[in-house]
Motif scaffolding. Structure first.
Motif, PDB file in Angstrom:
ATOM      1  N   ASP A 212     -99.288 -87.415 -47.294  1.00  0.00           N
ATOM      2  CA  ASP A 212     -98.979 -88.742 -46.779  1.00  0.00           C
ATOM      3  C   ASP A 212     -98.234 -89.513 -47.855  1.00  0.00           C
ATOM      4  OD1 ASP A 212    -100.109 -88.492 -44.275  1.00  0.00           O
ATOM      5  OD2 ASP A 212    -102.099 -89.124 -44.963  1.00  0.00           O
ATOM      6  N   SER A 213     -97.310 -90.358 -47.419  1.00  0.00           N
ATOM      7  CA  SER A 213     -96.541 -91.170 -48.356  1.00  0.00           C
ATOM      8  C   SER A 213     -97.105 -92.577 -48.417  1.00  0.00           C
ATOM      9  CB  SER A 213     -95.068 -91.241 -47.932  1.00  0.00           C
ATOM     10  OG  SER A 213     -94.470 -89.976 -47.994  1.00  0.00           O
ATOM     11  N   ILE A 214     -97.118 -93.153 -49.608  1.00  0.00           N
ATOM     12  CA  ILE A 214     -97.419 -94.569 -49.795  1.00  0.00           C
ATOM     13  C   ILE A 214     -96.277 -95.176 -50.589  1.00  0.00           C
ATOM     14  CG2 ILE A 214     -99.927 -94.277 -49.645  1.00  0.00           C
ATOM     15  CD1 ILE A 214    -100.073 -94.450 -52.660  1.00  0.00           C
ATOM     16  N   SER A 215     -96.042 -96.460 -50.383  1.00  0.00           N
ATOM     17  CA  SER A 215     -94.903 -97.084 -51.045  1.00  0.00           C
ATOM     18  C   SER A 215     -95.137 -98.571 -51.209  1.00  0.00           C
ATOM     19  CB  SER A 215     -93.614 -96.836 -50.253  1.00  0.00           C
ATOM     20  OG  SER A 215     -93.699 -97.431 -48.975  1.00  0.00           O
ATOM     21  N   THR A 216     -94.277 -99.188 -52.019  1.00  0.00           N
ATOM     22  CA  THR A 216     -94.290-100.630 -52.208  1.00  0.00           C
ATOM     23  C   THR A 216     -92.865-101.101 -52.402  1.00  0.00           C
ATOM     24  OG1 THR A 216     -95.174-102.449 -53.568  1.00  0.00           O
ATOM     25  CG2 THR A 216     -94.560-100.435 -54.717  1.00  0.00           C
ATOM     26  N   THR A 217     -92.623-102.373 -52.078  1.00  0.00           N
ATOM     27  CA  THR A 217     -91.325-102.980 -52.349  1.00  0.00           C
ATOM     28  C   THR A 217     -91.335-103.785 -53.644  1.00  0.00           C
ATOM     29  OG1 THR A 217     -91.908-104.913 -51.015  1.00  0.00           O
ATOM     30  CG2 THR A 217     -90.733-103.104 -49.909  1.00  0.00           C
ATOM     31  N   LYS A 218     -92.508-103.871 -54.277  1.00  0.00           N
ATOM     32  CA  LYS A 218     -92.631-104.627 -55.518  1.00  0.00           C
ATOM     33  C   LYS A 218     -92.125-103.806 -56.698  1.00  0.00           C
ATOM     34  CE  LYS A 218     -96.564-107.353 -53.897  1.00  0.00           C
ATOM     35  NZ  LYS A 218     -97.971-107.752 -54.125  1.00  0.00           N
ATOM     36  N   ASN A 219     -91.697-104.496 -57.725  1.00  0.00           N
ATOM     37  CA  ASN A 219     -91.176-103.839 -58.912  1.00  0.00           C
ATOM     38  C   ASN A 219     -92.298-103.140 -59.674  1.00  0.00           C
ATOM     39  OD1 ASN A 219     -89.048-103.284 -60.881  1.00  0.00           O
ATOM     40  ND2 ASN A 219     -90.156-104.692 -62.220  1.00  0.00           N
TER      41      ASN A 219
ATOM     42  N   ALA B  19     -95.120 -92.703 -53.630  1.00  0.00           N
ATOM     43  CA  ALA B  19     -96.073 -91.712 -54.125  1.00  0.00           C
ATOM     44  C   ALA B  19     -96.604 -90.931 -52.934  1.00  0.00           C
ATOM     45  CB  ALA B  19     -97.208 -92.393 -54.893  1.00  0.00           C
ATOM     46  N   ILE B  20     -97.355 -89.881 -53.232  1.00  0.00           N
ATOM     47  CA  ILE B  20     -97.985 -89.089 -52.165  1.00  0.00           C
ATOM     48  C   ILE B  20     -99.478 -88.982 -52.419  1.00  0.00           C
ATOM     49  CG2 ILE B  20     -95.928 -87.723 -51.641  1.00  0.00           C
ATOM     50  CD1 ILE B  20     -97.225 -85.440 -53.323  1.00  0.00           C
ATOM     51  N   THR B  21    -100.204 -88.765 -51.334  1.00  0.00           N
ATOM     52  CA  THR B  21    -101.630 -88.428 -51.380  1.00  0.00           C
ATOM     53  C   THR B  21    -101.865 -87.286 -50.394  1.00  0.00           C
ATOM     54  OG1 THR B  21    -102.252 -89.938 -49.584  1.00  0.00           O
ATOM     55  CG2 THR B  21    -102.228 -90.847 -51.827  1.00  0.00           C
ATOM     56  N   PRO B  22    -102.958 -86.531 -50.531  1.00  0.00           N
ATOM     57  CA  PRO B  22    -103.230 -85.456 -49.567  1.00  0.00           C
ATOM     58  C   PRO B  22    -103.467 -86.018 -48.162  1.00  0.00           C
ATOM     59  CG  PRO B  22    -104.600 -85.258 -51.536  1.00  0.00           C
ATOM     60  CD  PRO B  22    -103.958 -86.597 -51.599  1.00  0.00           C
ATOM     61  N   ARG B  23    -102.958 -85.333 -47.142  1.00  0.00           N
ATOM     62  CA  ARG B  23    -103.211 -85.763 -45.759  1.00  0.00           C
ATOM     63  C   ARG B  23    -104.704 -85.691 -45.462  1.00  0.00           C
ATOM     64  NH1 ARG B  23     -99.229 -84.536 -41.026  1.00  0.00           N
ATOM     65  NH2 ARG B  23    -100.211 -86.507 -40.479  1.00  0.00           N
ATOM     66  N   ASN B  24    -105.361 -84.695 -46.005  1.00  0.00           N
ATOM     67  CA  ASN B  24    -106.816 -84.606 -45.935  1.00  0.00           C
ATOM     68  C   ASN B  24    -107.368 -85.425 -47.086  1.00  0.00           C
ATOM     69  OD1 ASN B  24    -109.507 -83.966 -46.041  1.00  0.00           O
ATOM     70  ND2 ASN B  24    -109.203 -81.745 -45.985  1.00  0.00           N
ATOM     71  N   GLY B  25    -108.046 -86.509 -46.770  1.00  0.00           N
ATOM     72  CA  GLY B  25    -108.500 -87.438 -47.800  1.00  0.00           C
ATOM     73  C   GLY B  25    -109.330 -86.813 -48.886  1.00  0.00           C
ATOM     74  N   SER B  26    -109.974 -85.697 -48.615  1.00  0.00           N
ATOM     75  CA  SER B  26    -110.805 -85.039 -49.621  1.00  0.00           C
ATOM     76  C   SER B  26    -110.076 -83.865 -50.284  1.00  0.00           C
ATOM     77  CB  SER B  26    -112.099 -84.525 -48.989  1.00  0.00           C
ATOM     78  OG  SER B  26    -111.811 -83.586 -47.960  1.00  0.00           O
ATOM     79  N   GLY B  27    -108.801 -83.701 -49.941  1.00  0.00           N
ATOM     80  CA  GLY B  27    -108.062 -82.562 -50.468  1.00  0.00           C
ATOM     81  C   GLY B  27    -107.438 -82.852 -51.826  1.00  0.00           C
ATOM     82  N   ASN B  28    -106.738 -81.850 -52.340  1.00  0.00           N
ATOM     83  CA  ASN B  28    -106.056 -81.936 -53.622  1.00  0.00           C
ATOM     84  C   ASN B  28    -104.544 -81.971 -53.423  1.00  0.00           C
ATOM     85  OD1 ASN B  28    -108.620 -81.606 -54.740  1.00  0.00           O
ATOM     86  ND2 ASN B  28    -108.332 -79.397 -55.071  1.00  0.00           N
ATOM     87  N   ILE B  29    -103.849 -82.454 -54.434  1.00  0.00           N
ATOM     88  CA  ILE B  29    -102.386 -82.304 -54.497  1.00  0.00           C
ATOM     89  C   ILE B  29    -102.104 -81.043 -55.304  1.00  0.00           C
ATOM     90  CG2 ILE B  29    -100.237 -83.295 -55.361  1.00  0.00           C
ATOM     91  CD1 ILE B  29    -101.446 -86.050 -54.956  1.00  0.00           C
TER      92      ILE B  29
ATOM     93  N   PRO C 273     -90.533 -90.278 -50.805  1.00  0.00           N
ATOM     94  CA  PRO C 273     -89.491 -90.725 -49.873  1.00  0.00           C
ATOM     95  C   PRO C 273     -89.612 -89.990 -48.541  1.00  0.00           C
ATOM     96  CG  PRO C 273     -88.553 -90.206 -52.023  1.00  0.00           C
ATOM     97  CD  PRO C 273     -89.959 -89.707 -52.037  1.00  0.00           C
ATOM     98  N   THR C 274     -89.179 -90.647 -47.489  1.00  0.00           N
ATOM     99  CA  THR C 274     -89.216 -90.019 -46.162  1.00  0.00           C
ATOM    100  C   THR C 274     -87.857 -89.486 -45.742  1.00  0.00           C
ATOM    101  OG1 THR C 274     -88.844 -92.194 -45.166  1.00  0.00           O
ATOM    102  CG2 THR C 274     -91.137 -91.471 -45.411  1.00  0.00           C
ATOM    103  N   ASP C 275     -86.815 -89.814 -46.515  1.00  0.00           N
ATOM    104  CA  ASP C 275     -85.453 -89.366 -46.219  1.00  0.00           C
ATOM    105  C   ASP C 275     -85.059 -88.288 -47.228  1.00  0.00           C
ATOM    106  OD1 ASP C 275     -82.795 -88.966 -45.678  1.00  0.00           O
ATOM    107  OD2 ASP C 275     -82.222 -91.085 -45.825  1.00  0.00           O
ATOM    108  N   ILE C 276     -84.752 -87.102 -46.744  1.00  0.00           N
ATOM    109  CA  ILE C 276     -84.433 -85.980 -47.609  1.00  0.00           C
ATOM    110  C   ILE C 276     -83.151 -86.201 -48.404  1.00  0.00           C
ATOM    111  CG2 ILE C 276     -83.047 -84.726 -45.908  1.00  0.00           C
ATOM    112  CD1 ILE C 276     -85.573 -83.147 -48.317  1.00  0.00           C
TER     113      ILE C 276
END
Length: 774
Positions: free
Chosen positions: A237-244, A263-273, A209-212
């Motif tokens: 980085d955040s990713i999201s969907t409106t689908k169920n 969901a989230i992914t690393p801002r650095n595409g080759s990085g880890n969470i 989420p982007t809203d605390i």
């Protein structure tokens, strides 16, 4: 005819009142219980956001505590209504409990408490106290800030049809509570929660989420779990969907779609969470074990040449044994079944595999510590409880300090353990005797902080009492109620055995109603009613609040103790037995026990006590409260108080029954009603007797009649003693046989097992705050 009409109307009113209270104290149409603690009045309200109905807490407690509003300086427009008031327990004794009823036995429930201090008491000293679920330690409540609520949560398998949540005063401030919630869960959810293990939430985080302020709960989560947003734009980085996002078949956790849509992914595409959590030691569990649950769903429809695949690691080792690929718009989870322990920090790292073309993701995480729920509110060694407590559920303790001739059991006690030398210091070498029974003597004592206690020491010459000692210690570690005498600690030092109780300065009820109480004074009718009501509440807890239920088997005025505020507490649990609901209400016993004049004739004939046996004995106590006479009278031949009272009441002669030392200062209708309750309790057939729940409701109505008379100017409902001019030099300690199995009680061979009692000291430094980003 008029009297009968009045009685019929009163009975109908009682049924209506009881029904309303029970309705308020039960789950709503979706199985939820939502309590606003400290909310005055009887009206419920609907929360604007969730549309859930919140009820005041009066129906869930026995009148303990007091209502308070938080300080105005902490009230903001965004503060929820249930945070505006609290119930505190300054005078509730060591333990104050809420009882949640009408539950489904064997079902799992989410239990959540809320604590918002808000400087409600004006002291600016947030307290520290313990929280229990049933008789099992849940967590330490350490309120560190006045403006921030603490919301501990647990997932528990409830073995019976009720559950208690108890606040325990540890001497670091007055316990209080703002709210209490209970939510049913499917029995298949959270398999790590079972008959012997509960889960205590450390953190439940929603990634993306982007809203605390975007907290997900009911109705988006049908189970009303709180999913807190984890927002960290600098790392992820955040990713999201409106689908169920759907749950898979036989989903074990049922994470809601709204949580899984981000969901989230690393801002650095080759990085880890990466994130971590630190262990939070508790006083009862210095090395807690942890369960982690990580939720994943692919939210992007990937092209055929794209791969998202990753490993999950805990402290550098694989958490999940193979690479994980989340499924598009379906929830999945990885988790551990056995708790992890003994690690200074739990570091989670999620990294892409060599074959992956996309970085890793995660949608949500839950972290729980585990608590034991193996303890039940009964003597688990009693043969009658074997169907409810399975041996494989108990973890034996290592053998201990003593050469005892008794086998070990798995019980751990929360109470303080004293050495014999400490008892010598506490009692000033056992200088002042408070009472004496078959077990031994009871001595006056003072702890280091000045707290007065009663020390019940087994006599070396006693040929009885060991089994009663073991039974009472077993029972008192499992049962906790404001109207049951509390055990402060114990001594099992070689051959020395002792139990240390809270001090009850006003002796026994029997002393006061028979006229040999302190300074020759007698109780007013209002005081007698209140003592009877509180005693009934203690017995009701034994019958309904314990699982399996308990039968006291020696209810009498000498086993009802009074503290300095004349609050009543049931004592002497050495003869207590459990009974099994599955086999009716009977319990097998080796011999008849009880005290002459109080023993249920049906029990006497069959040798099988029931909860109605306690009801019979309590009926005798109520008759003594009304008449001020002993259980067996000389009239001139020995006559039971039951027969004596029935003969006079049958002639309509209430004034010939009521204690003349009350000088007529009572509501006559309330006296009639109390006498009627007593006679119903002492019916020959147990089937015709009321339950203790019924008795509690009826005595409450008697007290309300007396209080109404006082408000109308007819007397003082809180009236003091009546002084009859007795000697002021009478022994002020003559009445402490309520702590002992006195000589009038028949001995019994019990199947209790001796046990070593361990004690873990210490205090958790902080409350759980959930996982943290790395």
């Amino acid at each position: 005819m008029a009297a009968r009409s009045w009685l019929l109307l009163l009975c109908l009113a009682a049924v209506a009142t009881t029904g309303v209270l029970q309705a308020r104290a039960q789950p709503d149409s979706i199985g939820f219980i939502s309590i606003d603690c400290g909310l005055p009045g009887t009206a419920s309200y609907v929360d604007d956001t969730t549309k859930l109905t919140y009820s005041p807490d009066a129906a869930f407690i026995d009148g303990a505590g007091s209502n308070h509003n938080i300080s105005a300086e902490y009230i903001t427009p965004k503060l929820g209504k249930r945070y505006l008031n609290v119930r505190s327990f300054p005078d509730g004794g060591a333990r104050s409990c809420y009882t949640l009823r009408s539950l489904e036995a064997g079902l799992k429930y989410l239990v959540r408490a809320t604590f918002m201090y808000g400087n409600y008491d004006g002291l600016r000293r947030p307290p520290v106290f313990d929280l229990y679920v049933g008789v099992n330690f849940w967590t330490m409540v350490n309120v560190t800030a006045a403006d921030s609520p603490l919301i501990p949560e647990a997932i528990i398998l409830v073995p019976g049809d009720s559950l208690q949540v108890c606040l325990v005063n540890t001497g670091a401030g007055t316990p209080f509570i703002s709210g209490l919630d209970l939510r049913p869960l499917k029995s298949t959810l959270y398999p790590q929660a079972n008959e012997t293990q509960g889960l205590v939430l450390l953190g439940r985080m929603n990634f993306g989420p982007t809203d605390i302020t975007d907290i997900v709960r009911y109705p988006d989560d049908p189970h009303d779990r709180f999913w807190l947003p984890w927002v960290d734009a600098t790392s992820w980085d955040s990713i999201s969907t409106t689908k169920n996002v759907q749950n898979i078949d036989s989903d074990l956790f049922e994470a809601p779609s709204k949580v899984m849509q981000t969901a989230i992914t690393p801002r650095n595409g080759s990085g880890n969470i990466e994130f971590y959590w630190d262990p939070e030691p508790q006083p009862k569990d210095p090395t807690p074990g942890y369960i982690g649950i990580m939720h994943f769903s692919e939210l992007q429809l990937l092209p055929s040449n794209a791969v998202r695949q990753f490993y999950i690691n805990l402290n550098g080792k694989l958490w999940y044994p193979k690479a994980f690929t989340p499924e598009y718009l379906y929830t999945d989870a990885t988790y551990n079944s056995n708790p992890y322990r003994g690690v200074a920090r739990y570091n989670i790292s999620i990294n892409a595999t060599a074959n992956s073309t996309l970085p890793p993701i995660i949608n949500a995480v839950e972290v729980f510590s585990v608590i034991s729920t193996a303890n039940v509110g009964t003597d688990s060694q009693d043969g009658t409880a074997n169907n409810s407590v399975k041996p494989q559920n108990l973890t034996p303790m290592s053998h201990v300090p003593t050469g005892d001739a008794y086998p070990q059991s798995s019980l751990q006690l929360e109470n303080r353990r004293f050495t014999y030398k400490e008892l010598e210091m506490i009692t000033n070498n056992f200088q002042r005797v408070l009472g004496q029974g078959g077990f031994g003597k009871v001595y006056d004592g003072f702890l280091e902080d000045g707290t007065q206690v009663a020390v019940k020491l087994r006599s070396e010459s006693s040929n009885q009492g060991v089994k009663e000692f073991l039974a009472e210690a077993q029972t008192l570690t499992r049962i906790h109620h404001k109207n049951l005498v509390s055990m402060v600690g114990y001594c099992k030092d070689g051959e020395y055995m002792a139990l240390v109780y809270e001090y009850m300065s006003e002796g026994t009820l029997q002393e006061h109603v028979l006229g040999n109480g302190r300074n020759g004074r007698y109780l007013s009718w209002a005081q007698r009613l209140r003592i009877a009501l509180e005693s009934a509440q203690g017995l009701e807890y034994l019958h309904r609040g314990c699982n399996p239920p308990l039968i006291h088997r020696d209810v009498k005025g000498a086993n009802i103790l009074l503290n300095s505020k004349l609050e009543a507490k049931i004592a002497d649990f050495g003869l207590t037995k459990a009974f099994n609901r599955e086999n009716g209400t009977q319990v097998s016993t080796n011999s008849l026990v009880g005290t002459h004049g109080y023993v249920d004739p049906e029990y006497y004939a069959t040798g099988k006590p029931t909860t109605k046996s306690d009801v019979y004995s309590f009926g005798v106590v109520v008759l003594q409260v009304v008449t001020g006479r002993p259980a067996v009278l000389r009239d001139p031949e020995p006559t039971s108080i039951i027969q004596w009272s029935r003969q006079r009441l049958a002639r309509g002669n209430i004034e010939g029954v009521v204690d003349p030392r009350m000088r007529g200062d009572h509501d006559v209708n309330g006296v009639w009603k109390a006498a009627d309750i007593a006679l119903k309790c002492t019916a020959q057939s147990s089937a015709q007797r009321p339950t203790m729940t019924d008795v509690v409701a009826q005595l409450q109505e008697c007290l309300e009649l007396e209080e109404a008379r006082a408000r109308a100017g007819g007397g003082a409902a809180n009236g003091g003693f009546y002084n009859t001019g007795g000697s002021s030099g009478s022994d002020p300690y003559s009445g402490y046989n309520g702590y002992t199995a006195d000589g009038q009680s028949t001995d019994v061979s019990q199947s209790s097992t001796a046990f070593e009692m361990e004690h873990n000291l210490g205090r958790a430094p902080t409350m759980p705050t959930g996982p943290a980003a790395r």
